[in-house]
Design a protein around this motif. Structure first.
Motif, mmCIF file in Angstrom:
data_model
loop_
_atom_site.group_PDB
_atom_site.id
_atom_site.type_symbol
_atom_site.label_atom_id
_atom_site.label_comp_id
_atom_site.label_asym_id
_atom_site.label_seq_id
_atom_site.Cartn_x
_atom_site.Cartn_y
_atom_site.Cartn_z
ATOM 1 N N LEU A 88 1.248 -7.944 3.799
ATOM 2 C CA LEU A 88 0.759 -6.486 3.348
ATOM 3 C C LEU A 88 1.968 -5.112 4.283
ATOM 4 C CD1 LEU A 88 -1.137 -4.279 2.685
ATOM 5 C CD2 LEU A 88 -1.821 -4.930 4.864
ATOM 6 N N LEU A 89 2.171 -4.217 3.712
ATOM 7 C CA LEU A 89 3.153 -3.525 3.685
ATOM 8 C C LEU A 89 2.515 -1.884 3.290
ATOM 9 C CD1 LEU A 89 6.760 -3.935 3.416
ATOM 10 C CD2 LEU A 89 5.627 -3.701 5.230
ATOM 11 N N VAL A 90 2.946 -1.130 4.561
ATOM 12 C CA VAL A 90 2.081 0.190 3.710
ATOM 13 C C VAL A 90 3.938 0.815 3.430
ATOM 14 C CG1 VAL A 90 1.431 2.020 4.881
ATOM 15 C CG2 VAL A 90 0.043 0.056 5.402
ATOM 16 N N ALA A 140 0.756 -0.895 0.021
ATOM 17 C CA ALA A 140 0.319 0.213 -0.214
ATOM 18 C C ALA A 140 0.717 1.117 -0.061
ATOM 19 C CB ALA A 140 -0.757 -0.177 1.046
ATOM 20 N N ASN A 141 1.492 1.487 -0.746
ATOM 21 C CA ASN A 141 2.256 2.829 -1.512
ATOM 22 C C ASN A 141 1.741 4.401 -1.461
ATOM 23 O OD1 ASN A 141 4.524 3.804 -1.754
ATOM 24 N ND2 ASN A 141 4.312 3.867 -3.612
ATOM 25 N N LYS A 142 2.250 5.390 -1.329
ATOM 26 C CA LYS A 142 1.498 6.756 -0.835
ATOM 27 C C LYS A 142 0.889 6.804 -0.024
ATOM 28 C CE LYS A 142 1.474 7.411 -6.320
ATOM 29 N NZ LYS A 142 1.582 8.127 -7.304
ATOM 30 N N ALA A 143 1.757 6.175 1.373
ATOM 31 C CA ALA A 143 0.719 6.674 2.187
ATOM 32 C C ALA A 143 0.324 7.669 2.950
ATOM 33 C CB ALA A 143 1.554 4.913 3.603
ATOM 34 N N ASP A 144 1.604 8.691 2.604
ATOM 35 C CA ASP A 144 2.699 9.533 3.123
ATOM 36 C C ASP A 144 0.899 10.741 2.606
ATOM 37 O OD1 ASP A 144 3.494 11.209 0.211
ATOM 38 O OD2 ASP A 144 3.757 9.454 0.748
ATOM 39 N N LEU A 145 0.790 9.995 1.545
ATOM 40 C CA LEU A 145 -0.709 10.818 1.166
ATOM 41 C C LEU A 145 -1.414 10.807 1.770
ATOM 42 C CD1 LEU A 145 -0.715 10.075 -2.460
ATOM 43 C CD2 LEU A 145 0.268 12.049 -1.585
ATOM 44 N N GLY A 182 -1.663 8.837 5.397
ATOM 45 C CA GLY A 182 -1.868 8.652 6.782
ATOM 46 C C GLY A 182 -1.345 7.556 6.753
ATOM 47 N N GLU A 183 -0.821 6.936 8.192
ATOM 48 C CA GLU A 183 -0.616 5.557 8.047
ATOM 49 C C GLU A 183 -1.298 4.614 8.196
ATOM 50 O OE1 GLU A 183 3.548 4.966 9.957
ATOM 51 O OE2 GLU A 183 3.323 2.598 9.946
#
Ligand code: GDP
Ligand code: ZN
Length: 303
Positions: A153-155, A128-133, A135-136
Motif C-alpha cells: 500500500l502506498l499513499v 491510495a492517490n489524491k491523499a491531499d484531498l 490528509g495523509e
C-alpha cells in the motif's frame, strides 16, 4: 549457424514485435514454424522473453518463446472453443490505483482486481492517490485494512508529490501493470513516472477502444530506474474471468485460512451453520468491507 539473441518484447503491432536485446532493438516477426498447429491462445505477447535471429537493418525473426513465469490473460469464448488472449506476459507487479476522494474509494472493484492478482499469483500494490484531498492520516484509515492481508500500500498525491519517490523505488527493475477506475489519477501518475510520455494526449484513442473486448497491452514503457510499466487500456481490462464460485474463497487470503474449519466442505460462507468464516467475521477478524465484496462476487451481484 546464425546468431541468436535473447530479448524482451516491449511492443506489439499487427504481427510485428519490438524486441529489446543487449545489442539493441529489433523489429521482429514470428517464425512460421511457431505458428503451425491448432491455436489455443496467443503465441506471443508484450512481456514475453524470446530468442531471435537478427536479420538486416534492425529486423529479426522470433525463433523461440521462453516459458512464461506469470500471465495476465483472459479466456475468450470462440465458436471453435476457448481461446486464451494474453493481456501481458510475465507481469511482476500489478499496481491498483484508487483515490481517497473524487472519486470515493471503490472497494468492490479493488477487491475484484485483487482476486485476479491472487488467481494469477501476481503481487499487488494498492495506490491510495489524491491523499491531499483528505490528509495523509485519513488516507491510511481508508486503505490500511489491506496491509495485514499481505498487499502493498502506498499513499500518494500527484499534486504534492507525496509517495512518488517511493513508488519509483517499488517499480524499479520490474514489469508492472497499472489498472484502476477512471478519474483516480492513473494517467497523472504515469505521466509523473514517465516524463516525456503524454498519456493524456492518447486518451482519445483509448476511448475509441472502449467498446472492444481486446484490452491487451501493446507497449511497455521503460522507467529511468530500470523496469517497465504497462497501462491497461480500459477499466474492463481486468474484469473477473474464469473464476468458479467454489474457488473464490481461496483468493481472499483472510477467508482462506478459516475455510478448513467450516462444518460443510462445500460451505459458501454465506448462510451455513458452523461456518468458520462467518464466525471470524463476527469476531472482527475479517473486515466487513472485504466480506461484503466476497459475498457479492460469490452471489454473482454487480460491483
Ligand atoms: P485517470 O482517469 O485515472 O487517468 O485520471 P487523471 O490522471 O486523468 O486524473 C483525473 C483528475 O484528477 C485530473 O483532474 C487530475 O488533475 C486530478 N488528479 C490526479 N491526481 C491527483 C492528486 O493526487 N490530487 C488531486 N487533488 N487531484 C489529482
Ligand atoms: Zn464457511
Amino acid at each position: 549457424m546464425s546468431e541468436i539473441l535473447h530479448g524482451l518484447i516491449t511492443r506489439s503491432q499487427s504481427g510485428f514485435y519490438q524486441v529489446e536485446t543487449e545489442k539493441g532493438t529489433f523489429t521482429c516477426q514470428l517464425r512460421g514454424l511457431l505458428k503451425r498447429g491448432r491455436r489455443l491462445g496467443d503465441l506471443v505477447a508484450v512481456g514475453d522473453r524470446v530468442s531471435i535471429t537478427p536479420l538486416r537493418q534492425g529486423t529479426g525473426i522470433i525463433v523461440r518463446v521462453e516459458e512464461r513465469q506469470r500471465l495476465l490473460a483472459r479466456q475468450a469464448p470462440l465458436p471453435q472453443g476457448s481461446y486464451q488472449q494474453i493481456i501481458i506476459a510475465n507481469p511482476e507487479l500489478v499496481v491498483l490505483v484508487f483515490a481517497c476522494a473524487q472519486p470515493e474509494p471503490r472497494y468492490g472493484m479493488l477487491d475484484r482486481f485483487l482476486v485476479i492478482a491472487e488467481k494469477q499469483a501476481i503481487p499487488a500494490l494498492i495506490i491510495a492517490n489524491k491523499a491531499d484531498l483528505v490528509g495523509e492520516q485519513a488516507a491510511h484509515e481508508l486503505y490500511d485494512h489491506y496491509l495485514p492481508l499481505g498487499y502493498g500500500l502506498l499513499v500518494t498525491s500527484v499534486k504534492t508529490g507525496l509517495g512518488l519517490a517511493e513508488l519509483r523505488q517499488r517499480l524499479s527493475g520490474k514489469i508492472s501493470v497499472f489498472a484502476g477506475p477512471s478519474g483516480v489519477g492513473k494517467s497523472s501518475l504515469l505521466n509523473a513516472l514517465l516524463p516525456g510520455l503524454d498519456l493524456a494526449a492518447q486518451s482519445v484513442s483509448r476511448s475509441t477502444r472502449k467498446g472492444r473486448h481486446t484490452t491487451v497491452v501493446r507497449e511497455l514503457y521503460p522507467l529511468a530506474e530500470g523496469g517497465y510499466v504497462a497501462d491497461t487500456p480500459g477499466l474492463k481490462a481486468l474484469a473477473l474471468w474464469d473464476i468458479q464460485p467454489e474457488e473464490l474463497d481461496a483468493y481472499f487470503p483472510e477467508l482462506k485460512r478459516h475455510v478448513a474449519a467450516c462444518q460443510f466442505s462445500d460451505c459458501t460462507h454465506v448462510h451455513e451453520p458452523g461456518c468458520a468464516v462467518l464466525k471470524a467475521l463476527e469476531a472482527g477478524e475479517i473486515h466487513p468491507l472485504r466480506y461484503r465484496s466476497y459475498r457479492r462476487i460469490r452471489l454473482g451481484e454487480e460491483e
